[in-house]
Design an enzyme around this catalytic site. Sequence first.
Site, PDB file in Angstrom:
ATOM      1  N   GLU A  19       0.782  -1.155  -0.075  1.00 41.37           N
ATOM      2  CA  GLU A  19       0.076  -0.016   0.056  1.00 41.37           C
ATOM      3  C   GLU A  19       0.909   1.103  -0.243  1.00 41.37           C
ATOM      4  O   GLU A  19       0.354   2.299  -0.422  1.00 41.37           O
ATOM      5  CB  GLU A  19      -1.031   0.123   1.115  1.00 41.37           C
ATOM      6  CG  GLU A  19      -2.144   1.157   1.099  1.00 41.37           C
ATOM      7  CD  GLU A  19      -3.085   0.850   1.965  1.00 41.37           C
ATOM      8  OE1 GLU A  19      -3.492   1.948   2.627  1.00 41.37           O
ATOM      9  OE2 GLU A  19      -3.603  -0.333   2.378  1.00 41.37           O
ATOM     10  N   ASP A 117      -2.879  -2.781   3.004  1.00 39.43           N
ATOM     11  CA  ASP A 117      -3.481  -3.141   4.459  1.00 39.43           C
ATOM     12  C   ASP A 117      -4.388  -4.035   4.779  1.00 39.43           C
ATOM     13  O   ASP A 117      -5.322  -4.180   3.852  1.00 39.43           O
ATOM     14  CB  ASP A 117      -3.816  -1.753   4.982  1.00 39.43           C
ATOM     15  CG  ASP A 117      -2.749  -0.795   5.563  1.00 39.43           C
ATOM     16  OD1 ASP A 117      -1.578  -1.145   5.180  1.00 39.43           O
ATOM     17  OD2 ASP A 117      -2.834   0.249   6.051  1.00 39.43           O
ATOM     18  N   TYR A 325      -1.309  -3.839  14.274  1.00 39.73           N
ATOM     19  CA  TYR A 325      -1.984  -2.999  13.118  1.00 39.73           C
ATOM     20  C   TYR A 325      -3.120  -2.204  14.081  1.00 39.73           C
ATOM     21  O   TYR A 325      -3.805  -2.663  14.876  1.00 39.73           O
ATOM     22  CB  TYR A 325      -2.958  -3.963  12.430  1.00 39.73           C
ATOM     23  CG  TYR A 325      -3.871  -3.493  11.239  1.00 39.73           C
ATOM     24  CD1 TYR A 325      -2.965  -2.734  10.265  1.00 39.73           C
ATOM     25  CD2 TYR A 325      -4.849  -3.216  11.285  1.00 39.73           C
ATOM     26  CE1 TYR A 325      -3.708  -2.159   9.043  1.00 39.73           C
ATOM     27  CE2 TYR A 325      -5.751  -2.726  10.171  1.00 39.73           C
ATOM     28  CZ  TYR A 325      -5.121  -2.117   9.254  1.00 39.73           C
ATOM     29  OH  TYR A 325      -5.529  -1.441   7.979  1.00 39.73           O
TER      30      TYR A 325
END
Length: 737
Positions: A19, A117, A325
């Site tokens: 990403e 992601d 995350y």
Amino acid sequence: MPIPAFAKVDCVKTLVIAEKPSVARDLADALPGKFENHDSYLESDDTVITFAVGHLVELINPEEYDERFKKWRMADLPILPEEFRLHARDKKAEKQLKVIHKLLKREDVDRIVNACDAGREGELIFAYIYETSGVDKPVERLWISSMTKQAIKEGFEKLRPGEQLRQLEAAARSRSEADWLVGMNATRAATIRGRAWVGGVVSLGRVQTPTLALMVKREREIQAFVPEPYWLVHAQFGPRYEGLWFEGDETRLKDGKRADEIAAKVSGADGVVESVERKEQSERAPLLYDLTSLQRDANRRYGFSARRTLSAAQSLYEDKKAITYPRTSSRWLSGDLVAQLKPTAATLEPIPDYAEAARFVLGLQQLPLGRVVNDSKVSDHHAIIPTDVEHELDRFSPDERRIFDLVARRFLAVFHPPARFARTTIVTLVEVERFRSRGKITLEAGWRGVYGLESDEDKKARQQDEDSEDESAELPPLEQGQSVKCAAAEVEAKETKPPPRYTEATLLSAMETAGKLIDDEELREAMKESGLGTPATRAETIETLIRREYIERAGKDLTPTPKGLQVITMLEEHPLTSPELTGDWEKRLTDIERGNDDRGKFIKDIEDFTRATVEQIAALDKEKLRPERVELGPCPRCGAETGEIIKENSKAYGCTSWKSREETGCGFVIWKRVAGRTLTPEIARQLIEEGKTKEVISGFRSRAGKPFRARLVLNEEGKVEFDFPARKETKEAAVAE
């Protein structure tokens, strides 16, 4: 090291699409082989790694479907494309998109890995890139919750077939198309109908509009609030304790005369301890963080905006590899992480701030996992916790250090026992009047010891309830029936206060529960799927409302501007302003993600809603859209002679003697925008009537963009000046331009 399962031994290669450029570099560092750095990609013998830069591709604008849509006309609405088309977001995105397309089409590339992601938006970024390339090659999905080398290696060894994520892609496309349908059509309709009164484009959206409606509702409650006086009676007893008068559940007296009578009656009188109640209570550690709860805490403790917290957390995840995350909606861990929990605590032990708490966790034979591990409550990603690598705190920025501190302490606290304390309530009877005294003694710090301070919940409760008794005061050992003397009693005059304005912390809570007031942590968890937006998008929604000048920051508070108030007034009672409706849509997107709802039916329902929205806005009476303008009484400069008054207009509170540039009248005016802050009618009224504001006001910004606070003063010439608290001694003042 063995070659990962995705790699080929012959000439064919696997293309990995990340990403961001930084993530692409991290992947290259973790994978075997030597990577050569090219302009927009990295390449080894068997792997090519390239990257998006966030969203490279977006849905095209209406005028690209048909040129007639360049002119905004109600007759052309609603615009409902039969098939949505895509294009590069801008020139820079187009350049990178061409690079990725070229790599996708290379003959030696026979397999693709989606390494964007691991969430709904990451899936959409990849899906749009892949669709616009026109290729048809097998896709596998990298799904990781940590950016450590070990996590990346393990992720590549367990790549998921792209087909497994089809429902997540369907939910992502549905979100994107629903936002386009509602946003494009409602914005055009509202702008056509209300531009004259709101000013400029009237931007509406599926999430931003109900969020704004929450704030406008609160602002109206504040503006309509009429303070009512009440009185409290405090009594001092020997031996050395204080009591607050009460009757039933009420501590407030609405009659000042009666309050004085009670104080006079009990002062110097003998009393008796009517009851002593001692209860032992416990308080469990809060759940682990998801993004929204982390943003709330960072706003409460440090005044961080939601975006600032997300930025620091994302950097800790991507650059420092220090936390997992962050864009998660779960506050639980999955069972496969249990083996990593003690190693993670061990990485915190060398850090002095966490050493004692980490040693406690490491010393537990069995970790308490009841409120930590729950596979059914983990979908895309688990709660935010530290990673099990060495943490180099000296590399952290001040913001990153604070966010890491919150995550680390919360992780350690959740394995500590409940805090235990003894709560004592004493009722003292004097001349048939009852006084209540409360005290609390900590018996066992438990999880609170990890913080060394009172819990957020206690602090928040104290701040919200100004009448609450001080439980930190130590009560003497008293027994039921014991005689005491009321040394003195005094009356405290107070006024009821309006509901507080939203801060980012309380607005995030309201968005999470679609506007329902829920303080209980477990109940709030149950409401998550029906919130406004997602943890990943709420910060940007708030920033969008600020950017469009619908709301503004005033210190820690968020307040709707006159423009924001007018937008919601225009849409009064329309379902687009309903947090419940938007929350229901968010729930349906989650159901699509899980395969429990149909994407086609959802989009059809959105199209029906869009048609109804356009029709309702088109039917609005233009005259009824004219904003209500307040009148603030006689003009202080000429009103006594002329009878002219101060009236609000779109930009100022000015004297009605002004007719035009040629007929300027007396010229008295208080501009609505002062140093980047909107002055409310109440502030203008204080300036006119008192010559200054009652309190120091936050939310101003200097020309250099620095925030400051000051009291506003109306000088002898009728100009508004700043009176800075720190400069009172020198009596310096600056004219507010």
